[in-house]
Motif scaffolding. Structure first.
Motif, PDB file in Angstrom:
ATOM      1  N   LEU A   1       8.458   8.860  -4.001  1.00  0.00           N
ATOM      2  CA  LEU A   1       9.446   9.017  -2.922  1.00  0.00           C
ATOM      3  C   LEU A   1       9.927   7.663  -2.402  1.00  0.00           C
ATOM      4  N   THR A   2       9.021   6.688  -2.369  1.00  0.00           N
ATOM      5  CA  THR A   2       9.416   5.334  -1.969  1.00  0.00           C
ATOM      6  C   THR A   2      10.382   4.745  -2.987  1.00  0.00           C
ATOM      7  N   ALA A   3      10.138   5.005  -4.268  1.00  0.00           N
ATOM      8  CA  ALA A   3      11.048   4.524  -5.313  1.00  0.00           C
ATOM      9  C   ALA A   3      12.438   5.148  -5.142  1.00  0.00           C
ATOM     10  N   VAL A   4      12.496   6.415  -4.786  1.00  0.00           N
ATOM     11  CA  VAL A   4      13.785   7.068  -4.542  1.00  0.00           C
ATOM     12  C   VAL A   4      14.479   6.420  -3.343  1.00  0.00           C
ATOM     13  N   LEU A   5      13.729   6.180  -2.282  1.00  0.00           N
ATOM     14  CA  LEU A   5      14.298   5.520  -1.098  1.00  0.00           C
ATOM     15  C   LEU A   5      14.809   4.125  -1.457  1.00  0.00           C
ATOM     16  N   LEU A   6      14.029   3.376  -2.225  1.00  0.00           N
ATOM     17  CA  LEU A   6      14.453   2.038  -2.648  1.00  0.00           C
ATOM     18  C   LEU A   6      15.710   2.111  -3.498  1.00  0.00           C
ATOM     19  N   LYS A   7      15.802   3.104  -4.360  1.00  0.00           N
ATOM     20  CA  LYS A   7      16.999   3.280  -5.192  1.00  0.00           C
ATOM     21  C   LYS A   7      18.226   3.488  -4.312  1.00  0.00           C
TER      22      LYS A   7
ATOM     23  N   ILE B   1       0.841  -1.192   0.000  1.00  0.00           N
ATOM     24  CA  ILE B   1       0.000   0.000   0.000  1.00  0.00           C
ATOM     25  C   ILE B   1       0.880   1.247   0.000  1.00  0.00           C
ATOM     26  N   THR B   2       0.554   2.193  -0.899  1.00  0.00           N
ATOM     27  CA  THR B   2       1.096   3.545  -0.828  1.00  0.00           C
ATOM     28  C   THR B   2      -0.085   4.490  -0.938  1.00  0.00           C
ATOM     29  N   GLU B   3      -0.039   5.572  -0.201  1.00  0.00           N
ATOM     30  CA  GLU B   3      -1.215   6.431  -0.114  1.00  0.00           C
ATOM     31  C   GLU B   3      -1.423   7.346  -1.312  1.00  0.00           C
ATOM     32  N   SER B   4      -0.354   7.660  -2.061  1.00  0.00           N
ATOM     33  CA  SER B   4      -0.494   8.549  -3.212  1.00  0.00           C
ATOM     34  C   SER B   4       0.636   8.299  -4.201  1.00  0.00           C
TER      35      SER B   4
END
Length: 143
Positions: A39-45, A30-33
């Motif tokens: 931003l999660t993709a950037v963190l994962l990167k 789940i991601t809210e928006s």
């Protein structure tokens, strides 16, 4: 320190697409928006780059052929980094996004990371320069 380049931006976009697909097809992710997904993709990167760097260094130390305790410590650290990276991803997303992102559990995050790495490899391979039609390749025997 590595300078950011176009391939890093492509990685983030690929990660965003993969994460969006996981949100679409796995109810536990789940991601809210869209912004939170990006931003999660950037963190994962960032996290995956650090993990790949650490794994590469540990594998280099293992292959260096140094006998004894140093090799054993490198092997033990590698065995800790492999599953530990998944827990790191889960904990960092929980801390940074405070409930706005849920990546499921250990096995879903493992699947997500595998698909992210495959997407990264696929997009990089797709974008790799190739000789096109009409491109002459110099013959070393000519001249």
């Amino acid at each position: 320190m590595k300078q950011l380049g176009p391939l890093d931006v492509v990685d983030v976009f690929a990660y965003t697409v993969v994460l969006g697909l996981f949100v679409q097809f796995f109810p536990a992710v789940i991601t809210e928006s869209f912004l939170i997904t990006l931003l999660t993709a950037v963190l994962l990167k960032v996290v995956l780059e650090a993990v790949v760097w650490a794994k590469t260094r540990l594998l280099q130390r293992l292959r260096s052929g140094q006998p004894g305790p140093r090799r054993a410590v490198s092997a033990a650290m590698l065995l800790l980094v492999l599953p530990g990276s998944k827990f790191l991803v889960l904990e960092l997303t929980a801390v940074v996004f405070r409930g706005s992102v849920h990546l499921g559990g250990f096995f879903l995050v493992t699947a997500l990371i595998v698909v992210l790495m495959l997407a990264r490899a696929g997009t990089r391979r797709f974008l790799e320069p190739r000789p096109g039609p009409g491109t002459a390749v110099a013959d070393p025997g000519e001249g």
